[in-house]
Design an enzyme around this catalytic site. Sequence first.
Site, PDB file in Angstrom:
ATOM      1  N   LYS A 195      43.287  96.793   3.353  1.00 55.20           N
ATOM      2  CA  LYS A 195      43.867  96.084   2.188  1.00 55.20           C
ATOM      3  C   LYS A 195      42.984  96.278   0.962  1.00 55.20           C
ATOM      4  CE  LYS A 195      46.741  92.752   4.417  1.00 55.20           C
ATOM      5  NZ  LYS A 195      46.827  91.584   5.230  1.00 55.20           N
ATOM      6  N   ASN A 220      56.269  80.185   3.433  1.00 65.32           N
ATOM      7  CA  ASN A 220      55.285  80.247   4.523  1.00 65.32           C
ATOM      8  C   ASN A 220      54.510  78.935   4.562  1.00 65.32           C
ATOM      9  OD1 ASN A 220      52.820  80.472   2.799  1.00 65.32           O
ATOM     10  ND2 ASN A 220      53.892  82.314   2.147  1.00 65.32           N
ATOM     11  N   PHE A 276      42.453  87.872  -0.465  1.00 64.24           N
ATOM     12  CA  PHE A 276      42.321  87.299   0.876  1.00 64.24           C
ATOM     13  C   PHE A 276      43.160  88.167   1.809  1.00 64.24           C
ATOM     14  CE2 PHE A 276      40.254  83.091   1.329  1.00 64.24           C
ATOM     15  CZ  PHE A 276      39.725  82.994   0.053  1.00 64.24           C
ATOM     16  N   ASP A 292      56.117  88.681   0.732  1.00 69.17           N
ATOM     17  CA  ASP A 292      56.201  90.128   0.517  1.00 69.17           C
ATOM     18  C   ASP A 292      57.640  90.563   0.263  1.00 69.17           C
ATOM     19  OD1 ASP A 292      53.475  90.795   0.806  1.00 69.17           O
ATOM     20  OD2 ASP A 292      53.646  90.480   2.966  1.00 69.17           O
ATOM     21  N   LYS A 301      44.520  98.041  -2.318  1.00 66.70           N
ATOM     22  CA  LYS A 301      44.737  97.213  -3.513  1.00 66.70           C
ATOM     23  C   LYS A 301      43.656  97.440  -4.561  1.00 66.70           C
ATOM     24  CE  LYS A 301      47.377  93.939  -0.784  1.00 66.70           C
ATOM     25  NZ  LYS A 301      48.330  92.871  -0.942  1.00 66.70           N
ATOM     26  N   LYS A 356      75.761  77.168  -2.121  1.00 60.78           N
ATOM     27  CA  LYS A 356      75.235  77.043  -0.760  1.00 60.78           C
ATOM     28  C   LYS A 356      76.002  77.962   0.208  1.00 60.78           C
ATOM     29  CE  LYS A 356      74.553  73.631   2.821  1.00 60.78           C
ATOM     30  NZ  LYS A 356      75.024  72.366   3.319  1.00 60.78           N
TER      31      LYS A 356
HETATM   32  O1  PMT Z   1      46.689  77.584   1.509  1.00 55.45           O
HETATM   33  P1  PMT Z   1      45.986  77.170   2.790  1.00 55.45           P
HETATM   34  O2  PMT Z   1      46.859  76.339   3.689  1.00 55.45           O
HETATM   35  O3  PMT Z   1      44.639  76.565   2.533  1.00 55.45           O
HETATM   36  O4  PMT Z   1      45.709  78.513   3.621  1.00 55.45           O
HETATM   37  C1  PMT Z   1      44.818  79.465   3.154  1.00 55.45           C
HETATM   38  C2  PMT Z   1      45.372  80.885   3.314  1.00 55.45           C
HETATM   39  C3  PMT Z   1      45.516  81.215   4.783  1.00 55.45           C
HETATM   40  C4  PMT Z   1      46.721  81.016   2.613  1.00 55.45           C
HETATM   41  C5  PMT Z   1      44.324  81.817   2.624  1.00 55.45           C
HETATM   42  O5  PMT Z   1      43.093  81.686   3.249  1.00 55.45           O
HETATM   43  C6  PMT Z   1      44.780  83.271   2.679  1.00 55.45           C
HETATM   44  O6  PMT Z   1      44.534  83.996   3.636  1.00 55.45           O
HETATM   45  N1  PMT Z   1      45.474  83.747   1.601  1.00 55.45           N
HETATM   46  C7  PMT Z   1      46.091  85.059   1.530  1.00 55.45           C
HETATM   47  C8  PMT Z   1      47.389  85.045   2.270  1.00 55.45           C
HETATM   48  C9  PMT Z   1      48.120  86.376   2.206  1.00 55.45           C
HETATM   49  O7  PMT Z   1      49.146  86.463   1.628  1.00 55.45           O
HETATM   50  O8  PMT Z   1      47.471  87.363   2.771  1.00 55.45           O
HETATM   51  P2  PMT Z   1      48.047  88.893   2.823  1.00 55.45           P
HETATM   52  O9  PMT Z   1      47.128  89.547   3.782  1.00 55.45           O
HETATM   53  O10 PMT Z   1      49.484  88.900   3.106  1.00 55.45           O
HETATM   54  O11 PMT Z   1      47.825  89.413   1.346  1.00 55.45           O
HETATM   55  C10 PMT Z   1      46.640  90.093   0.951  1.00 55.45           C
HETATM   56  C11 PMT Z   1      46.295  89.738  -0.461  1.00 55.45           C
HETATM   57  O12 PMT Z   1      47.295  90.231  -1.361  1.00 55.45           O
HETATM   58  C12 PMT Z   1      46.165  88.254  -0.752  1.00 55.45           C
HETATM   59  O13 PMT Z   1      45.075  88.086  -1.627  1.00 55.45           O
HETATM   60  C13 PMT Z   1      47.486  87.901  -1.419  1.00 55.45           C
HETATM   61  O14 PMT Z   1      47.330  86.813  -2.339  1.00 55.45           O
HETATM   62  C14 PMT Z   1      47.808  89.187  -2.146  1.00 55.45           C
HETATM   63  N2  PMT Z   1      49.255  89.452  -2.302  1.00 55.45           N
HETATM   64  C15 PMT Z   1      50.054  89.598  -1.218  1.00 55.45           C
HETATM   65  C16 PMT Z   1      51.381  89.893  -1.400  1.00 55.45           C
HETATM   66  C17 PMT Z   1      51.895  90.014  -2.707  1.00 55.45           C
HETATM   67  N3  PMT Z   1      53.172  90.270  -2.926  1.00 55.45           N
HETATM   68  N4  PMT Z   1      51.076  89.846  -3.758  1.00 55.45           N
HETATM   69  C18 PMT Z   1      49.767  89.570  -3.575  1.00 55.45           C
HETATM   70  O15 PMT Z   1      49.012  89.416  -4.541  1.00 55.45           O
END
Ligand code: PMT
Length: 444
Positions: free
Chosen positions: A380, A243, A364, A312, A384, A322
């Site tokens: 979320k 991503n 986040f 995810d 979580k 490849k």
């Molecule tokens: O890195 P930058 O370019 O500065 O951008 C910042 C950002 C947009 C990446 C950051 O601000 C942000 O939003 N990070 C979380 C991105 C994310 O994966 O969001 P989510 O809504 O999909 O996940 C929710 C939370 O679960 C997040 O804290 C994520 O780290 C966590 N997660 C998600 C999936 C997974 N398999 N394991 C996790 O721990």
Amino acid sequence: MGGENGGLEMSGTAQKHVVLGVTGGIAAYKACDLASKLTQRGVQVHVIMTEHAARFVCPATFRELTGQPVVVDMFAENPGLPIAHIALARMADLLLIAPATANVIGKMAAGIADDALTTTALAVEAPVLLAPAMNTKMWEKPVVQENLAKLRQRGVLIVGPAEGVLACGEVGAGRLAPVEEILAAALHLLGLEEGAARKAGTGTAGTASVPPAAGDASLAGWRVLVTAGPTQEPLDPVRFLSNRSSGKMGYAIAAAASARGAQVTLVSGPVALQPPVGVEVVAVQTAQEMADAVAQRLDSCDVFVAAAAVADFRPATVQPEKIKKQEGTETLELRLVRTPDILAMAGERRRQRGGQGGPILVGFAAETGSRNLIELARDKLQRKGVDLVVANDVTAAGSGFGTDTNQVHLVWAGGQVESWPLLRKDEVARRLWNRLSQFRQGRS
Ligand code: PMT
């Protein structure tokens, strides 16, 4: 009043000299208290005021409080200080500027030296500690933040500002940090034990381990774990799913905690950023590797901030070679499987160990579109099992992936929601640690 040194010298410490710069803001009156408290602790305080500062507070007040002449005009005769800015710069064990206006910060960043204070600032070799104070809108201006970032890079230390009601009636960041906090930071930098122990909140003495860029040791003793950046999920030896995360948000969070004295481990996906000073970086590629690195460290941290954009899903199989185009086939189907949810794992581990103990958990939420942003973040947070979710709309201008700024909403487990304006990511990080400090205090 005042007398030669104005106060008792702390046992076992040589007399220290602080040059206290006072600039023209309403918070200048608080510098009187600071000068008095430093003097009472046996520090010899030499005040330099800008001409604007002298409109807020009378130089005679500082002269009486410190027992020392006060310099305002570098061309006036300053008894005992023939070339005042050089004499004071040589004498200083610390140059402390409180309040530091946007103007003096800008001048120092640009190397301008046009009065007694800025010439001293340019000549001084001792540590420099700034306590900024200004209107919130001024504080939030990118130019002010850029100037501060420049100064930080040159080793200037910053304490505050605090948030609250400002003299102009606005509410936000920009209040001078509490005098006790500035005093503690100054004593700490002078190596005076009282300050070090109080600031670190550990009851231990000694200042040597504080990193020079800290200035504010309010997170000393905290063990912080942060994730940042994207993950890459390989398809074959040359391709992966990933991503747009640059890591900037997570790196800013790690850097801000480290600058305040926290012990920080940053588990980082592949990014093009320099490791923040003083931070241990654990480089990973996949969600599974990130999950393993976090799982190993989770039990020994006080706060876990998950800022990484973790994939995810990953390809169910990684082809050893490849993937080749097949003659006559226009499509390629991929089977994806779920990756571990690292944050949910942290929430579950804490829940199994009895809820309230264990690290503070911050996630986040990256959403696309501001509709339902808060509800999605709340969902979320509950799923979580964390204390706080920082929600950002990654499609909004200036927010989300790759940008230097972000607009975030803090959604707390207690139900409160705080929405911040568009800020630089380092300012988001700074404010986040302020709020987490308050949260931790309320929790203990
Ligand atoms: O890195 P930058 O370019 O500065 O951008 C910042 C950002 C947009 C990446 C950051 O601000 C942000 O939003 N990070 C979380 C991105 C994310 O994966 O969001 P989510 O809504 O999909 O996940 C929710 C939370 O679960 C997040 O804290 C994520 O780290 C966590 N997660 C998600 C999936 C997974 N398999 N394991 C996790 O721990």
